[in-house]
Structures are given as C-alpha cells and as structure tokens.
Enzyme design. Structure first.
Site, PDB file in Angstrom:
ATOM      1  N   HIS A  35       5.688   1.861   0.330  1.00  0.00           N
ATOM      2  CA  HIS A  35       5.780   0.687   1.107  1.00  0.00           C
ATOM      3  C   HIS A  35       7.010   0.076   1.356  1.00  0.00           C
ATOM      4  O   HIS A  35       7.926   0.259   0.554  1.00  0.00           O
ATOM      5  CB  HIS A  35       4.533  -0.443   0.851  1.00  0.00           C
ATOM      6  CG  HIS A  35       5.189  -0.887  -0.860  1.00  0.00           C
ATOM      7  ND1 HIS A  35       6.079  -1.965  -0.675  1.00  0.00           N
ATOM      8  CD2 HIS A  35       4.503  -0.681  -1.968  1.00  0.00           C
ATOM      9  CE1 HIS A  35       6.108  -2.237  -2.018  1.00  0.00           C
ATOM     10  NE2 HIS A  35       5.324  -1.389  -2.714  1.00  0.00           N
ATOM     11  N   GLU A  90      -1.824   0.698  -6.331  1.00  0.00           N
ATOM     12  CA  GLU A  90      -0.894   0.754  -7.240  1.00  0.00           C
ATOM     13  C   GLU A  90      -1.444   0.744  -8.569  1.00  0.00           C
ATOM     14  O   GLU A  90      -2.527  -0.028  -8.526  1.00  0.00           O
ATOM     15  CB  GLU A  90       0.126  -0.442  -7.036  1.00  0.00           C
ATOM     16  CG  GLU A  90       1.392  -0.504  -7.847  1.00  0.00           C
ATOM     17  CD  GLU A  90       2.038   0.758  -7.983  1.00  0.00           C
ATOM     18  OE1 GLU A  90       1.541   1.790  -8.157  1.00  0.00           O
ATOM     19  OE2 GLU A  90       3.580   0.606  -7.609  1.00  0.00           O
TER      20      GLU A  90
END
Length: 210
Positions: free
Chosen positions: A8, A81
């Site tokens: 990201h 994550e």
C-alpha cells in the site's frame, strides 16, 4: 498466471513510525500520489483481477492503481497485515526497539531477528501470517488451473504480508530469512509467475514506479 504484489501507499502512521498492523489507517496525500504513479507505471499490464486486504490503506491503493479500469476488487482477509495486538499504535525505533507503555525502550526483534520475535498480547506470529498467505496462493493457483492460466492478477497488501507471500513463493523455511532485502517501500511491486508444475517463480522484487 502472473501476480503483481503491491504494498500500500504511505500513511500518516508510516511517517510517524507507528505500528499499524490491523489498525485501519487511510492513505495520506503522498500515499495517494504514490498509488496513482504506480498505477501509471502498471498501465500497460492488462490486469484480469484485483485482490486486496480489507484495510483502507490497501483497498485505496488498489482502487487508485487500477483507476479508470472496469475491474472489481475482491477483498480477501488473508491479505491483511500481521496483527500487533495490544502493541498497535506504539512507536517503532529501528533497528530493534519499541517504545513501551511506560515510555521506555524495549527490544523488538520483529525486523532484525524475526526468529526471536515475541508475539504481542492478542497479536499474530510470523507462522500464522505465512500460513494464511500460503493458503491464498494455493487457492489462486488452483483457480488458475481451472479458469485463467494466463491471467494477470494485482494483489494489494501490506509490508509484512507481502513478505509472507514471497516467503511462500520462494519456498523458504527459515524465519531468519523472512524479510529478504528488507521492508518493501510503499507501493513497491514484486512479480511472480505460476509455472506449469504448479510452483511459483519470483521474477522481480520491490520494483518502484515513482
């Protein structure tokens, strides 16, 4: 099948060096810019499908990277994550310190010595994130055999999760080798292809398009 593993874009917590984990932090202005530049760098790749972690910073990056294309983004929690549990929001001080609740430094072997990493309360281990990302890759490979052997897939995820994907792709077994060349830069892209024998082959690591 070829997959493009995208970390990201930048967030405010990245700049403050805070542990994000599964805390849902959006992209900052620079993160939005990096995602758009990366999308421009990937404009000649004819993506067939996009997968993303459900966390906003990953989902926003995916949307910006394929902006203007008629592509559905499939959310997959296996791309989230790693969870830092009760440690999320703490300041990380490289190479191996973290600011504790009392403001004092504590040893934090997440990057420098992953084999000695102590999982935080309510957090997740390296073995757990390797297992769930490995399951994602196996499902993707099975789908390739049935539906789309020549597909180009964008996978939008996170720093530790992207390294877990590469850990599986490279058939690593030693947690000490987890990070490879280190934490990928925001919006870095690693590329792997699925071979005829069903194994993945890593072609490029941490390509930056900005």
């Amino acid at each position: 099948m070829k997959i493009y593993i995208l970390r990201h874009g930048q967030t405010s917590w990245n700049t403050l060096r805070k542990l994000q984990g599964q805390t849902d932090i959006p992209l900052n202005e620079n993160g939005i810019l990096l995602a758009r530049k990366t999308g421009a760098g990937l404009r000649d790749v004819p993506f067939d499908r996009v997968y993303s972690s459900p966390l906003r910073r990953s989902l926003e990056t995916a949307r910006l990277a394929v902006e203007g294309r008629n592509l559905e983004i499939v959310i997959d929690r296996r791309l989230e994550e790693i969870s830092f549990g009760t440690w999320e929001g703490r300041e990380f001080l490289p190479p191996e310190d973290i600011v504790g609740e009392d403001g004092k430094k504590e040893k934090f072997y997440f990057i420098s010595r992953p084999d000695q990493y102590a999982v935080p309360p309510e957090g997740e281990s390296f073995e757990q994130i390797i297992a769930r990302t490995g399951e994602f890759l196996r499902d993707l490979a099975a789908k390739a055999g049935r539906e789309a052997p020549d597909a180009n897939i964008l996978v939008s995820t996170h720093g530790c999760a992207s390294r877990a994907l590469l850990f599986n792709i490279c058939n690593k077994t030693d947690i000490r080798d987890y990070w490879g060349p280190g934490i990928p830069a925001n919006c870095a892209v690693s590329i792997a292809s699925l071979q005829e024998n069903g194994q993945w082959k890593l072609e490029k690591t941490d390509v930056v398009y900005y």
